[in-house]
Design a protein around this motif. Structure first.
Motif, PDB file in Angstrom:
ATOM      1  N   SER A   1       0.814  -1.222   0.000  1.00 22.53           N
ATOM      2  CA  SER A   1       0.000   0.000   0.000  1.00 22.53           C
ATOM      3  C   SER A   1       0.844   1.268   0.000  1.00 22.53           C
ATOM      4  N   SER A   2       2.147   1.110  -0.133  1.00 21.80           N
ATOM      5  CA  SER A   2       3.070   2.252  -0.196  1.00 21.80           C
ATOM      6  C   SER A   2       3.922   2.059  -1.447  1.00 21.80           C
ATOM      7  N   SER A   3       4.036   3.088  -2.235  1.00 29.84           N
ATOM      8  CA  SER A   3       4.670   2.930  -3.541  1.00 29.84           C
ATOM      9  C   SER A   3       6.162   3.206  -3.512  1.00 29.84           C
ATOM     10  N   TYR A   4       6.830   2.674  -4.524  1.00 28.31           N
ATOM     11  CA  TYR A   4       8.154   3.156  -4.895  1.00 28.31           C
ATOM     12  C   TYR A   4       7.918   4.109  -6.059  1.00 28.31           C
ATOM     13  N   MET A   5       8.141   5.395  -5.828  1.00 23.89           N
ATOM     14  CA  MET A   5       7.896   6.386  -6.864  1.00 23.89           C
ATOM     15  C   MET A   5       9.178   6.591  -7.669  1.00 23.89           C
TER      16      MET A   5
ATOM     17  N   ALA B   1       8.768  -3.786  -5.789  1.00 26.53           N
ATOM     18  CA  ALA B   1       7.748  -2.894  -5.237  1.00 26.53           C
ATOM     19  C   ALA B   1       6.645  -2.575  -6.231  1.00 26.53           C
ATOM     20  N   ARG B   2       5.551  -2.098  -5.687  1.00 28.47           N
ATOM     21  CA  ARG B   2       4.481  -1.533  -6.508  1.00 28.47           C
ATOM     22  C   ARG B   2       4.857  -0.089  -6.804  1.00 28.47           C
ATOM     23  N   THR B   3       4.865   0.257  -8.052  1.00 31.44           N
ATOM     24  CA  THR B   3       5.468   1.531  -8.450  1.00 31.44           C
ATOM     25  C   THR B   3       4.475   2.512  -9.052  1.00 31.44           C
ATOM     26  N   THR B   4       4.898   3.753  -9.008  1.00 32.46           N
ATOM     27  CA  THR B   4       4.281   4.815  -9.788  1.00 32.46           C
ATOM     28  C   THR B   4       5.417   5.762 -10.166  1.00 32.46           C
ATOM     29  N   SER B   5       5.102   6.873 -10.784  1.00 28.84           N
ATOM     30  CA  SER B   5       6.149   7.807 -11.186  1.00 28.84           C
ATOM     31  C   SER B   5       5.552   9.201 -11.308  1.00 28.84           C
TER      32      SER B   5
END
Length: 330
Positions: free
Chosen positions: A249-253, A296-300
């Motif tokens: 529930s916390s991203s690697y941006m 990780a679950r990512t976004t950018s």
């Protein structure tokens, strides 16, 4: 157990090796950032060409964001524990940026202990409702919920998150506990008025108000997107675990090295939520040490990912995913 296979509590324990402060390094990163911030502030107030002053104003915004991340580490007791000079510096910074220490620490500590828990996660974070709970609300309540998560509200974090949420709301709800919110408001107005009277409206806008607006907008979005992204998961009290909230529930941006620097490595947010005692300058090191972090679950910060994060509205436990308004109404 090999680092590549560590999971759960074993992973949390293993990260303690990185939760050691290098006090000299903490001071170097802090004071160098303060020095750069003072320089960019001076460049924005000095009556030079706007071609120089506007870039200085934008740089001030980014440096405020970086120093806020360092302040955030300080309030976690990750760096500068029991340091009086640091306490003076960061108390002033928190008040100056409308992030008074008392309310920020209380709400943020709650966020870390309840991140992604559907029953208790709304304090210190953006509210999240399940599909069924949202549909059971009145139209007025639905509107209020959606407005809190609206892109305009996030972009106007200076007003809604900090001026109102951090200061005015905390002060009116518990003035004895959050008296420093009143100090922050008085200081904020006093700085603005002083700049207008001594250096003029342009200087006040470029050095003080515009950086506050931009850095608050960026900070609000980063905080939102680190827990509201398409692959984030939310659970009820019975299913919730600390490490599950950190990794799922916390991203690697993903960012450029430059933006990782300006954001104080806060993009390694899943690592930070696994162990908040890891100093910001050691987060990349911890990330590189464990396979669980690299998966990780990512976004950018790409326009596509920003748009996708801002579309997330409610959690659907049946589909085990966040829904957009189109999916909710469909």
């Amino acid at each position: 157990m090999a680092a590549s296979t560590l999971q759960g509590k074993e992973l949390i324990v293993a990260t303690k090796a990185f939760a050691e402060e290098d006090r000299a390094k903490s001071w170097w990163y802090t004071l160098s950032t303060v020095a750069l911030l003072l320089g960019s502030f001076a460049g924005a107030v000095t009556p030079w060409s706007l071609a120089i002053r506007i870039p200085c104003s934008l740089l001030t915004s980014l440096l405020l964001l970086r120093l806020f991340t360092i302040y955030h580490d300080y309030l976690h007791h990750t760096i500068f524990k029991d340091s009086l000079p640091a306490r003076i510096l960061f108390t002033f910074f928190g008040l100056y940026t409308l992030n008074p220490p008392s309310i920020w620490k209380r709400s943020h500590d709650h966020h870390h202990k309840h991140n992604s828990n559907l029953n208790t996660s709304s304090i210190g974070s953006f509210p999240i409702l399940t599909k069924d709970k949202f549909l059971a609300l009145s139209k007025r309540e639905q509107f209020k919920y959606l407005m809190v998560r609206h892109p305009i509200t996030i972009a106007a974090g200076y007003v809604f998150a900090f001026l109102w949420g951090m200061c005015l709301l905390s002060l009116t709800r518990n003035p004895s506990k959050h008296w420093d919110s009143a100090v922050a408001l008085v200081m904020h107005v006093a700085v603005g008025v002083t700049l207008v009277l001594t250096l003029g409206w342009t200087a006040m806008f470029l050095a003080f108000l515009l950086p506050a607006i931009i850095s608050s907008a960026m900070g609000s979005y980063l905080f939102y997107a680190q827990h509201n992204f398409p692959t984030a998961t939310f659970t009820d009290q019975q299913s919730w675990t600390y490490i599950g909230a950190a990794l799922q529930s916390s991203s690697y941006m993903q960012m450029s090295r430059v933006m990782h620097w300006f954001t104080g490595n806060i993009g390694y947010h899943h690592v930070h939520h696994t162990n908040a005692r890891i100093p910001f300058y050691r987060l990349p090191e911890a990330y590189a040490a464990f396979a669980a972090f690299q998966n990780a679950r990512t976004t950018s910060l790409s326009p596509r990912d920003i748009y996708a994060c801002l579309q997330m509205k409610v959690w659907d436990p049946k589909q085990n995913k966040m829904l957009t308004m189109k999916e909710l109404r469909g």
